[in-house]
Scaffold this active site. Structure first.
Site, PDB file in Angstrom:
ATOM      1  N   ASP A  41       0.289   9.084   1.054  1.00 20.26           N
ATOM      2  CA  ASP A  41       1.070  10.278   0.765  1.00 20.26           C
ATOM      3  C   ASP A  41       2.567  10.139   0.280  1.00 20.26           C
ATOM      4  O   ASP A  41       3.335   9.502   0.894  1.00 20.26           O
ATOM      5  CB  ASP A  41       1.218  11.169   2.048  1.00 20.26           C
ATOM      6  CG  ASP A  41      -0.288  11.146   2.740  1.00 20.26           C
ATOM      7  OD1 ASP A  41      -0.904  10.611   2.364  1.00 20.26           O
ATOM      8  OD2 ASP A  41      -0.279  11.791   4.162  1.00 20.26           O
ATOM      9  N   TRP A  88       0.855  -1.177  -0.098  1.00 22.49           N
ATOM     10  CA  TRP A  88      -0.101   0.085   0.083  1.00 22.49           C
ATOM     11  C   TRP A  88       1.094   1.282  -0.195  1.00 22.49           C
ATOM     12  O   TRP A  88       1.854   1.213   0.864  1.00 22.49           O
ATOM     13  CB  TRP A  88      -0.863   0.065   1.485  1.00 22.49           C
ATOM     14  CG  TRP A  88      -1.652   1.401   1.582  1.00 22.49           C
ATOM     15  CD1 TRP A  88      -0.782   2.475   2.423  1.00 22.49           C
ATOM     16  CD2 TRP A  88      -2.573   1.991   1.136  1.00 22.49           C
ATOM     17  NE1 TRP A  88      -1.464   3.532   2.533  1.00 22.49           N
ATOM     18  CE2 TRP A  88      -2.769   3.199   1.636  1.00 22.49           C
ATOM     19  CE3 TRP A  88      -3.840   1.318   0.446  1.00 22.49           C
ATOM     20  CZ2 TRP A  88      -3.933   3.808   1.656  1.00 22.49           C
ATOM     21  CZ3 TRP A  88      -4.889   2.170   0.336  1.00 22.49           C
ATOM     22  CH2 TRP A  88      -4.869   3.550   0.892  1.00 22.49           C
ATOM     23  N   TRP A 146      -4.251   0.077   3.942  1.00 24.02           N
ATOM     24  CA  TRP A 146      -3.352   1.150   4.843  1.00 24.02           C
ATOM     25  C   TRP A 146      -3.079   0.351   6.220  1.00 24.02           C
ATOM     26  O   TRP A 146      -4.003  -0.304   6.907  1.00 24.02           O
ATOM     27  CB  TRP A 146      -4.350   2.279   5.138  1.00 24.02           C
ATOM     28  CG  TRP A 146      -3.470   3.288   5.950  1.00 24.02           C
ATOM     29  CD1 TRP A 146      -2.854   4.493   5.535  1.00 24.02           C
ATOM     30  CD2 TRP A 146      -3.622   3.414   7.297  1.00 24.02           C
ATOM     31  NE1 TRP A 146      -2.219   5.015   6.723  1.00 24.02           N
ATOM     32  CE2 TRP A 146      -2.648   4.608   7.777  1.00 24.02           C
ATOM     33  CE3 TRP A 146      -3.882   2.717   8.548  1.00 24.02           C
ATOM     34  CZ2 TRP A 146      -2.142   4.769   9.197  1.00 24.02           C
ATOM     35  CZ3 TRP A 146      -3.830   2.875   9.700  1.00 24.02           C
ATOM     36  CH2 TRP A 146      -2.899   3.951   9.928  1.00 24.02           C
TER      37      TRP A 146
HETATM   38  C1  FRU Z   1      -2.904  12.080   4.838  1.00 19.11           C
HETATM   39  C2  FRU Z   1      -2.804  11.455   6.192  1.00 19.11           C
HETATM   40  C3  FRU Z   1      -1.547  11.987   7.047  1.00 19.11           C
HETATM   41  C4  FRU Z   1      -1.135  11.264   8.041  1.00 19.11           C
HETATM   42  C5  FRU Z   1      -0.977   9.973   6.829  1.00 19.11           C
HETATM   43  C6  FRU Z   1      -1.074   8.520   7.383  1.00 19.11           C
HETATM   44  O1  FRU Z   1      -3.306  11.278   4.017  1.00 19.11           O
HETATM   45  O2  FRU Z   1      -3.756  11.107   6.788  1.00 19.11           O
HETATM   46  O3  FRU Z   1      -2.220  13.173   7.798  1.00 19.11           O
HETATM   47  O4  FRU Z   1       0.405  11.457   8.291  1.00 19.11           O
HETATM   48  O5  FRU Z   1      -2.022  10.270   5.964  1.00 19.11           O
HETATM   49  O6  FRU Z   1      -0.989   7.513   6.510  1.00 19.11           O
END
Ligand code: FRU
Length: 623
Positions: A144, A141, A168
């Site tokens: 960001d 997966w 995730w």
């Molecule tokens: C944004 C987010 C961030 C966090 C990350 C966790 O997509 O929610 O705020 O650090 O993804 O994976």
């Protein structure tokens, strides 16, 4: 993207068959202690323990036992009744034995039949929708982009990464590098989840003056450690080998919220020349908080910005803060705060807004009223967009090309998550207002493998360009100048032989550029799910939403941002995405699409008057 393929000495299928014939042989002994714990005793560990995955299963707890307090269980959806794919779990090398404990997986689960040892893991692509030229992880997966930094000719793209499944979880910083922003080499994950928590998003800088004491030009990464136990706290790690490996600062965390805030994450660090200090911006619920430091370890709170600004309601995430010349004039520099928000996208879910203003070293003041929202992209699959540091005069942003509403269930399996094309940011003025343009970086021209020009034509009714001279698997870039004249609506459909289509048109009556993906191919991949059945308060864990309504829709952008009369469209099509850039990025629009076969026809049309289409070029794209 350069794919590095590691090959199994045996194919997965052969290996599975062998394992089935010789259960619990090949160096593995399973000791089930009831349904809650299995101890995997391994002799002569190979590089990996290969774990069978089923995405609908609950997460088991897989932990390599070394006896250290730093031993950390990873959350893995081990297969209970059918194996969908495998992931590798790294084993220590050189030892005669290794022990892995697996909790919360029933003793009669199917995974125990095909769990096995291997020295290699096959990453040959198995996904139909794997992009031809967009960056994706080899497997697992991705969300960001993190820690974007340029050093010694390499662009480093770190990213939110789960190496143990295509949903995730287990946030690590995955790592890819590129010399030209289009060919990516996959490297091992750089920072792994640990006992302080998941390694959430953040940024990296080059420590040119050795402020942190890890050597001149050390690469310093800042990230959020996130766990139920410790909350969201800011941490740092340094690298002296050009970002390949990182050592975590032994006194982490370096910053905790002064008010116990639950949402406090995604540190963006930059050097602020006038104060000769490092600055950090952390998203703090509905604000962005500014801090400064001389040694990167002790941070002083300065101010916060954001509450009530832009779209409401929202949750601020992933800040960036860049200074850019207005209309290319370096005597007129403006600061821009990039704010990723979820929810808040006008079309649902995640999106990126920005605020233009002034910064005095303490506070950011936005030029516009609180109610003004400016969007960096008008599609639905553009999120967590942040910029590279250390790129001199260039400001280059990289978006994650998905949306939290459905990111976990897109019809992909071996990997989930791609980056949209890197974009060059610049400021322009329109009617006295300053806006930020986001255009595909010029390096994307290196993707062109051949160009077919099409003669200019006047569009009175419809005009077909077929078959479209695209590259492998439908990958192409379409450039054109459209003059709508008196037409009420004009544009084109990207079509395939099954009639699946993406409709892209200028709605002159409404003054909008529209991209409609309602009939683009697979649009209802979550169809069987109960609408909004399992939404949790953590948007990253949402498993089931009403995908039909959330995914399949049109998105639009105001044409008033453009120069007018004639519109230059630059459209990038890949296996599962369409990105449009109008007039050098005054409008950017990024959307995922899942056609069941590549689009191979352009059908131009007009309504209510003639339109002109000029300078149409079809570029085949490939790596
Ligand atoms: C944004 C987010 C961030 C966090 C990350 C966790 O997509 O929610 O705020 O650090 O993804 O994976």
């Amino acid at each position: 993207m350069k794919r590095i393929f590691n090959h199994l000495t045996m194919t997965l299928a052969t290996a599975a068959a062998l394992t089935a014939c010789q259960p619990q042989s090949n160096g593995i002994r399973l000791e089930h202690q009831g349904d809650t714990l299995t101890i995997v005793h391994i002799t002569n560990p190979t590089r990996y323990l290969i774990l069978p995955i089923q995405e609908s299963c609950n997460e088991g707890k897989v932990k390599l036992i070394t006896g250290s307090p730093a031993d950390m269980a990873m959350d893995v959806r081990l297969a209970v009744d059918s194996v969908e794919y495998y992931v590798p779990f790294a084993l220590p090398q050189g030892a005669k034995e290794a022990t892995v404990t697996i909790g919360r997986v029933a003793a009669n689960a199917i995974c125990w039949d095909s769990i096995r040892l291997a020295d290699t893991f096959d990453t040959t692509n198995t996904d139909y929708y794997r992009p031809v030229y967009h960056h994706t992880p080899l497997y697992g997966w991705m969300n960001d982009a993190n820690g974007l930094v340029y050093k010694d000719g390499e662009y480093h793209l770190y990213f939110q990464y789960n190496p143990y499944g295509s949903k995730w979880g287990n946030m690590h910083w995955g790592h890819s590098v590129s010399r030209d922003l289009i060919h990516w080499e996959h490297l091992d994950p750089a920072i792994a989840r640990d006992t302080l928590g998941h390694i959430f998003s953040g940024s990296s800088v080059i420590d040119k003056n050795n402020s942190a004491g890890y050597g001149k030009d050390a690469m310093i990464a800042f990230y959020t450690s996130a766990s139920d136990e410790h909350g969201q706290i800011q941490c740092m790690a340094y690298s002296n080998d050009n970002g390949r490996t990182y050592t975590k600062y032994e006194k982490n965390p370096i910053l905790t919220p002064f008010d116990g805030l639950k949402d406090f994450r995604d540190p963006k660090v930059f050097w602020y020349e006038p104060a000769q200090k490092w600055y950090m911006i952390v998203s703090a619920d509905k604000n962005m908080r500014f801090y400064s430091s001389t040694d990167m370890k002790n941070w002083e709170y300065l101010s916060q910005f954001g509450e009530g600004y832009g779209v409401q309601p929202n949750q601020f995430e992933c800040p960036d803060f860049v200074q850019l010349p207005v209309d290319g004039n370096k005597d007129n520099m403006k600061w821009v705060m990039i704010v990723n928000i979820n929810p808040g996208c006008p079309f649902g879910g995640s999106a990126t807004e920005y605020f233009v203003g002034e910064f005095d070293g303490k506070e950011f003041k936005c030029d516009t009223d609180k109610s003004v929202t400016k969007w960096l992209d008008f599609g639905k699959d553009h999120y967590a967009t942040v910029c590279f540091s250390n790129t001199g005069d260039r400001t280059i942003a990289v978006p994650w090309m998905s949306n939290w509403q459905y990111a976990n269930v897109t019809p992909i399996r071996q990997y989930r998550g791609a980056n949209a094309l890197p974009r060059e940011l610049s400021l322009y003025t329109k009617n006295g207002e300053i806006y930020m343009a986001a255009n595909a970086v010029k390096e994307t021209e290196g993707l062109r493998k051949g160009t077919t020009p099409v003669n200019d034509f006047t569009l009175a009714d419809e005009h077909l360009v077929s078959p479209l001279a695209t590259g492998a698997e439908g990958a192409c870039e379409l450039e054109m100048d459209i003059t709508p004249g008196k037409a009420q609506a004009t544009g084109f459909q990207l079509l395939n032989d099954k009639g699946e289509k993406v409709d892209i048109y200028l709605d002159m009556k409404a003054g909008r550029l529209v991209m409609d993906r309602t009939q683009s191919g697979l649009t209802a991949f979550g169809e069987k799910a109960e609408p909004h059945a399992k939404e949790t308060d953590d948007h990253r864990k949402t498993e089931s939403v009403n995908y039909i309504n959330d995914f399949a829709l049109g998105t639009w952008a105001p044409l008033s941002l453009c120069e007018g009369k004639t519109y230059h469209l630059d459209v990038f099509v890949d296996k599962c995405s369409v990105e449009i850039f109008v007039d050098g990025g005054r409008i950017a629009m990024t959307n995922l699409v899942f056609p069941t076969q590549p689009y191979n026809t352009l059908r131009f049309y007009t309504q209510g008057g003639e339109a002109e289409v000029k300078n149409l070029k079809v570029h085949q794209l490939g790596l």
